[in-house]
Design a protein around this motif. Structure first.
Motif, PDB file in Angstrom:
ATOM      1  N   ASN A 121      47.075   2.931 -13.195  1.00 36.22           N
ATOM      2  CA  ASN A 121      46.008   2.330 -12.398  1.00 36.22           C
ATOM      3  C   ASN A 121      44.680   3.051 -12.547  1.00 36.22           C
ATOM      4  O   ASN A 121      43.803   2.935 -11.694  1.00 36.22           O
ATOM      5  N   LEU A 122      44.526   3.795 -13.635  1.00 34.75           N
ATOM      6  CA  LEU A 122      43.251   4.413 -14.004  1.00 34.75           C
ATOM      7  C   LEU A 122      42.869   3.920 -15.390  1.00 34.75           C
ATOM      8  O   LEU A 122      43.713   3.849 -16.290  1.00 34.75           O
ATOM      9  N   VAL A 123      41.616   3.580 -15.583  1.00 35.79           N
ATOM     10  CA  VAL A 123      41.152   3.176 -16.904  1.00 35.79           C
ATOM     11  C   VAL A 123      41.237   4.369 -17.846  1.00 35.79           C
ATOM     12  O   VAL A 123      40.817   5.477 -17.500  1.00 35.79           O
ATOM     13  N   ARG A 124      41.788   4.133 -19.028  1.00 39.52           N
ATOM     14  CA  ARG A 124      42.016   5.225 -19.974  1.00 39.52           C
ATOM     15  C   ARG A 124      40.765   5.464 -20.816  1.00 39.52           C
ATOM     16  O   ARG A 124      40.229   4.545 -21.438  1.00 39.52           O
ATOM     17  N   LEU A 125      40.310   6.692 -20.829  1.00 41.12           N
ATOM     18  CA  LEU A 125      39.189   7.099 -21.670  1.00 41.12           C
ATOM     19  C   LEU A 125      39.762   7.524 -23.015  1.00 41.12           C
ATOM     20  O   LEU A 125      40.503   8.499 -23.115  1.00 41.12           O
TER      21      LEU A 125
ATOM     22  N   TYR B  28      39.572  -1.463 -23.332  1.00 40.18           N
ATOM     23  CA  TYR B  28      38.799  -2.634 -22.931  1.00 40.18           C
ATOM     24  C   TYR B  28      39.511  -3.401 -21.835  1.00 40.18           C
ATOM     25  O   TYR B  28      40.710  -3.656 -21.903  1.00 40.18           O
ATOM     26  N   MET B  29      38.761  -3.750 -20.785  1.00 40.18           N
ATOM     27  CA  MET B  29      39.296  -4.527 -19.669  1.00 40.18           C
ATOM     28  C   MET B  29      38.719  -5.941 -19.750  1.00 40.18           C
ATOM     29  O   MET B  29      37.554  -6.169 -19.369  1.00 40.18           O
ATOM     30  N   PRO B  30      39.500  -6.930 -20.232  1.00 35.98           N
ATOM     31  CA  PRO B  30      38.959  -8.267 -20.498  1.00 35.98           C
ATOM     32  C   PRO B  30      38.526  -9.042 -19.259  1.00 35.98           C
ATOM     33  O   PRO B  30      37.705  -9.959 -19.364  1.00 35.98           O
ATOM     34  N   ASN B  31      39.064  -8.705 -18.095  1.00 39.08           N
ATOM     35  CA  ASN B  31      38.701  -9.453 -16.886  1.00 39.08           C
ATOM     36  C   ASN B  31      37.622  -8.773 -16.051  1.00 39.08           C
ATOM     37  O   ASN B  31      37.510  -9.017 -14.839  1.00 39.08           O
ATOM     38  N   LYS B  32      36.875  -7.895 -16.688  1.00 37.43           N
ATOM     39  CA  LYS B  32      35.711  -7.273 -16.056  1.00 37.43           C
ATOM     40  C   LYS B  32      36.092  -6.511 -14.783  1.00 37.43           C
ATOM     41  O   LYS B  32      37.130  -5.873 -14.728  1.00 37.43           O
ATOM     42  N   SER B  33      35.235  -6.607 -13.768  1.00 37.68           N
ATOM     43  CA  SER B  33      35.458  -5.814 -12.559  1.00 37.68           C
ATOM     44  C   SER B  33      35.771  -6.705 -11.366  1.00 37.68           C
ATOM     45  O   SER B  33      35.543  -7.913 -11.374  1.00 37.68           O
ATOM     46  N   LEU B  34      36.275  -6.087 -10.322  1.00 39.18           N
ATOM     47  CA  LEU B  34      36.717  -6.818  -9.138  1.00 39.18           C
ATOM     48  C   LEU B  34      35.588  -7.600  -8.486  1.00 39.18           C
ATOM     49  O   LEU B  34      35.786  -8.726  -8.013  1.00 39.18           O
ATOM     50  N   ASP B  35      34.386  -7.029  -8.456  1.00 35.56           N
ATOM     51  CA  ASP B  35      33.269  -7.722  -7.807  1.00 35.56           C
ATOM     52  C   ASP B  35      32.895  -9.011  -8.524  1.00 35.56           C
ATOM     53  O   ASP B  35      32.322  -9.923  -7.927  1.00 35.56           O
TER      54      ASP B  35
ATOM     55  N   ASN C  82      33.676  -0.616  -9.720  1.00 36.63           N
ATOM     56  CA  ASN C  82      34.412   0.432 -10.439  1.00 36.63           C
ATOM     57  C   ASN C  82      35.915   0.182 -10.440  1.00 36.63           C
ATOM     58  O   ASN C  82      36.690   1.063 -10.818  1.00 36.63           O
ATOM     59  N   ILE C  83      36.332  -0.992  -9.996  1.00 36.99           N
ATOM     60  CA  ILE C  83      37.726  -1.412 -10.117  1.00 36.99           C
ATOM     61  C   ILE C  83      37.777  -2.472 -11.217  1.00 36.99           C
ATOM     62  O   ILE C  83      37.296  -3.589 -11.046  1.00 36.99           O
ATOM     63  N   LEU C  84      38.334  -2.111 -12.366  1.00 30.29           N
ATOM     64  CA  LEU C  84      38.406  -3.028 -13.498  1.00 30.29           C
ATOM     65  C   LEU C  84      39.769  -3.716 -13.525  1.00 30.29           C
ATOM     66  O   LEU C  84      40.753  -3.208 -12.995  1.00 30.29           O
ATOM     67  N   LEU C  85      39.801  -4.882 -14.184  1.00 24.70           N
ATOM     68  CA  LEU C  85      41.004  -5.716 -14.213  1.00 24.70           C
ATOM     69  C   LEU C  85      41.432  -5.989 -15.648  1.00 24.70           C
ATOM     70  O   LEU C  85      40.614  -6.423 -16.468  1.00 24.70           O
ATOM     71  N   ASP C  86      42.720  -5.737 -15.945  1.00 23.58           N
ATOM     72  CA  ASP C  86      43.210  -5.974 -17.293  1.00 23.58           C
ATOM     73  C   ASP C  86      43.611  -7.437 -17.467  1.00 23.58           C
ATOM     74  O   ASP C  86      43.313  -8.283 -16.624  1.00 23.58           O
ATOM     75  N   ARG C  87      44.294  -7.748 -18.546  1.00 22.21           N
ATOM     76  CA  ARG C  87      44.628  -9.144 -18.846  1.00 22.21           C
ATOM     77  C   ARG C  87      45.493  -9.787 -17.772  1.00 22.21           C
ATOM     78  O   ARG C  87      45.421 -10.985 -17.517  1.00 22.21           O
ATOM     79  N   GLU C  88      46.351  -8.976 -17.152  1.00 27.53           N
ATOM     80  CA  GLU C  88      47.228  -9.488 -16.094  1.00 27.53           C
ATOM     81  C   GLU C  88      46.619  -9.318 -14.708  1.00 27.53           C
ATOM     82  O   GLU C  88      47.300  -9.484 -13.698  1.00 27.53           O
ATOM     83  N   MET C  89      45.331  -8.981 -14.662  1.00 29.71           N
ATOM     84  CA  MET C  89      44.603  -8.771 -13.408  1.00 29.71           C
ATOM     85  C   MET C  89      45.124  -7.569 -12.626  1.00 29.71           C
ATOM     86  O   MET C  89      45.018  -7.505 -11.396  1.00 29.71           O
TER      87      MET C  89
END
Length: 393
Positions: free
Chosen positions: A109-113, A129-136, A184-191
């Motif tokens: 649950n942390l974006v990997r650098l 890369y987080m394809p679904n952008k951010s929560l906002d 600052n909460i990003l969402l992956d392909r599965e949200m």
């Protein structure tokens, strides 16, 4: 190739202690990457090619650090590239801070650098890369919010809670994020939710539980009272930010800038009023319609209010939060009044994040990081010289 660095660093007692840093360097002509210890150092040519020379079409965002681009490596892997703007007043220290933490944090649950690029005046960070952008991007948009039904929002809340628990308790070092917010909460392909942006995070060592800064940074609307007013931050200030996130996810509106016909409270104040009047279900985002589970929603609202209580000692720690959210049989305490429970002028506007130039990070950690960065720059200069001499023969 191995390089052995023996550094003499001064601790808080002004005693010099030798610290041995072994840096392993390998050069891959195929991939165009430098690997330095635990860090992948991408060269500028590789990053430029991946982002189509930082084209406008590849740009996916912009922050205080600088522009963010989508890139595709030669291997086909998609990455996000944060490029430090030359005019940025806050990027360099944030860049160093993220490099410091790169070897410390590994959690789903942390974006990997993935690595970074240091070449000439360029400073870049390369992330998964987080394809679904951010929560906002979703919850504050009237149309896109319908794509987040309650079960998915609850999963997002749980993901953030587990990521924050890892930072506070389960990682090798205690990390205070200090800028937890929807963007600052990003969402992956599965949200699935992933916490990102550790540029202003702080490392707590040993038994340290609280610190103070003279220059408050972060985002108003998510800051705890003790941090915004007195510069005090701890795990409990992150908990306050988490509680704000939870209430925003349930309601679909921003805390700061929240408007209501009957009062001038922010979202936290409105939630508190609804709680006292036993009308908490009126907080639920209309975009979710009948998709939500009443017991889960009510529990999340109660946990959110517990997290945003005015005094830090009243707020739960994240291990308790995870238990409260995931266990239906747990009895929750009654929340007290939230922080900033005062009506404000409707003319108030959001204040953006500000950079803290003064830094009280662990001096040993920063010195080691700086030495590594300086070494890479020197190593790249040496390679350039060798290459130029070879080409002249």
């Amino acid at each position: 190739m191995f390089l052995l660095l023996v550094l003499e660093l001064t601790d808080d007692s002004n005693k010099k202690k030798p610290v041995v840093v072994i840096v392993i360097v390998s050069i891959s002509i195929v991939s165009g990457m430098f690997i330095v210890g635990w860090i992948i150092w991408f060269d500028l040519v590789t990053v430029a090619a991946a982002t189509n020379n930082f084209s406008y079409a590849s740009k996916i965002g912009e922050g205080g650090f600088g522009p963010v681009y989508k890139g595709v490596l030669e291997t086909g892997q998609e990455v996000a590239v944060k490029r430090l703007s030359k005019s940025s007043g806050q990027g360099l220290e944030e860049f160093k801070n993220e490099v410091i933490l790169i070897a410390k944090l590994q959690h789903r649950n942390l974006v990997r650098l993935l690595g970074c690029c240091i070449q000439g005046e360029e400073r870049m960070l390369i992330y998964e890369y987080m394809p679904n952008k951010s929560l906002d991007y979703f919850i504050f948009d009237q149309t896109r919010s319908t794509l987040l039904p309650w079960h998915k929002r609850f999963d997002i809340i749980m993901g953030i809670a587990r990521g924050l628990l890892y930072l506070h308790q389960d990682s090798r070092l205690r990390i205070i994020h200090r800028d937890l917010k929807t963007s600052n909460i990003l969402l992956d392909r599965e949200m699935n939710s992933k916490i990102s942006d550790f540029g202003i995070a702080r490392i707590f060592g040993g038994d340290q539980s609280e610190a103070r800064t003279k220059r408050v940074i972060g985002t108003y609307g998510y800051m705890s009272p003790e941090y915004a007013i007195d510069g005090k931050f701890s795990v409990k200030s992150d908990v306050f930010s988490f509680g704000t996130l939870v209430l925003e996810i349930v309601n679909g509106k921003k805390n700061r800038g929240f408007n209501h016909a009957d009062h001038d409270h922010n979202l936290l104040g409105h939630a508190w009023l609804q709680w006292k009047e036993d009308k908490v279900l009126e907080l639920v985002d209309a975009a979710m319609e009948d998709s939500y589970v009443v017991s889960q929603v009510m529990k999340c609202i109660q946990v959110g209010l517990l997290c945003v209580q005015k005094y830090p000692e009243d707020r739960p720690i994240m291990s308790s939060v995870v238990v409260m959210l995931s266990n239906e049989s747990v009895t929750l305490p009654q929340p007290k009044q939230p922080g900033f429970f005062t009506e404000r002028s409707s003319r108030d506007t959001d204040l953006l994040s500000r950079k803290e130039k003064g830094c009280t990070e662990n001096p040993v950690t920063i010195t080691v990081c700086t030495m590594i960065i300086n070494f890479v720059e020197e190593w790249q200069r040496t390679l350039t010289l060798v290459s130029s001499h070879s080409g002249g023969r």
